[in-house]
Design an enzyme around this catalytic site. Sequence first.
Site, PDB file in Angstrom:
ATOM      1  N   GLU A  76      86.048  14.676 -28.725  1.00 17.05           N
ATOM      2  CA  GLU A  76      84.965  15.661 -28.630  1.00 17.05           C
ATOM      3  C   GLU A  76      83.773  15.038 -27.903  1.00 17.05           C
ATOM      4  O   GLU A  76      83.557  13.832 -27.975  1.00 17.05           O
ATOM      5  CB  GLU A  76      84.575  16.104 -30.037  1.00 17.05           C
ATOM      6  CG  GLU A  76      83.531  17.211 -30.085  1.00 17.05           C
ATOM      7  CD  GLU A  76      83.155  17.573 -31.518  1.00 17.05           C
ATOM      8  OE1 GLU A  76      82.715  18.715 -31.727  1.00 17.05           O
ATOM      9  OE2 GLU A  76      83.302  16.719 -32.412  1.00 17.05           O
ATOM     10  N   LYS A 148      85.589  26.108 -30.228  1.00 12.21           N
ATOM     11  CA  LYS A 148      85.555  25.678 -31.621  1.00 12.21           C
ATOM     12  C   LYS A 148      85.099  26.807 -32.539  1.00 12.21           C
ATOM     13  O   LYS A 148      84.048  27.407 -32.343  1.00 12.21           O
ATOM     14  CB  LYS A 148      84.625  24.474 -31.754  1.00 12.21           C
ATOM     15  CG  LYS A 148      84.553  23.853 -33.129  1.00 12.21           C
ATOM     16  CD  LYS A 148      83.581  22.667 -33.092  1.00 12.21           C
ATOM     17  CE  LYS A 148      83.458  21.990 -34.436  1.00 12.21           C
ATOM     18  NZ  LYS A 148      82.431  20.912 -34.390  1.00 12.21           N
ATOM     19  N   CYS A 189      87.469  18.843 -34.114  1.00 14.73           N
ATOM     20  CA  CYS A 189      86.680  18.156 -35.135  1.00 14.73           C
ATOM     21  C   CYS A 189      86.607  18.866 -36.486  1.00 14.73           C
ATOM     22  O   CYS A 189      87.549  18.826 -37.265  1.00 14.73           O
ATOM     23  CB  CYS A 189      85.279  17.885 -34.580  1.00 14.73           C
ATOM     24  SG  CYS A 189      84.372  16.593 -35.477  1.00 14.73           S
TER      25      CYS A 189
END
Length: 314
Positions: A76, A148, A189
């Site tokens: 990321e 995300k 993440c």
Amino acid sequence: MALASLAASLPIAAAAVRTRARRAMASAAAAAAAAPARVGVVQMTSVGDVDANYATCSRLTKEAAAAGVKFLCFPEVFSFIGSKDGESVKLAGPLDGPIMQRYCSLAKESSMWLSLGGFQEKGPDDSHQYNTHVLIDDSGEVRSSYRKIHLFDVDVPGNMVYKESRFTTAGDTVVAVDSPFGRLGLTVCYDLRFPELYQILRFKHQAQVLLVPSAFTKVTGEAHWEILLRARAIETQCYVIAAAQAGKHNEKRESYGDSIIIDPWGTVIARLPDRLSTGFAVADIDLSKVEAVRTRMPIKEHRKFDSVWKPSSL
């Protein structure tokens, strides 16, 4: 009579040759798909300098290519980590913009697939970006992208308060894509803490390899990083490739590191010897192992919640 017989047999012989050729091509394609594929997982310490980060990524890509890697996964915020609020939003650009195009060229020059996530993609307004996982193929084309879904709005114990939603807009689409390395499930993440996303990727989208590019904090990484990743691999029976940011990026931000690759049985099969160093680890992805694990323990057939589970009422 003999000539007539020979003439009649020629089309049949030609058809037989074409059939054998098609079968040979199909067998070769199947063998290629079944052959283990060498993948790499990067560990790095991004900073607030786009060119410096690109130089690191370019060097690692070339080193990985020399090691026979065909698919390299970056963490990321690989291209930029700022030290001030709002810096990344000002830098955010489209997927066909100059920053991402450098990485597309790098993939093409290296004949390598790249997983890049998350990238600061230009958002819906001037004060927001998307945290986007971008997949580039070996011809330099953006094959897929995932924004995300779960944003990191967390008060980390003994650390600091994070509010990703202040400058990032969440995505709303689950993404899986076919590749030479299996069917890939794209995440980023903090998504890791939401197992239902990975269940959807496995059971609704047939993922075989889960990608989890991350920048876990030092505190949360020490407590939960490896155990969460191994749990996602075990419960989905997928490979997990988790590229991690590592070390101090600036005076305000530090990441845990420990890039790893995990097999469908939950075993760590690759990691760097130092969880804070810059480099990459390598493993071979063997999709026959995915099928073997799933055949011996057929949890897809044993699942009940989709069909028979009913919530209780109090």
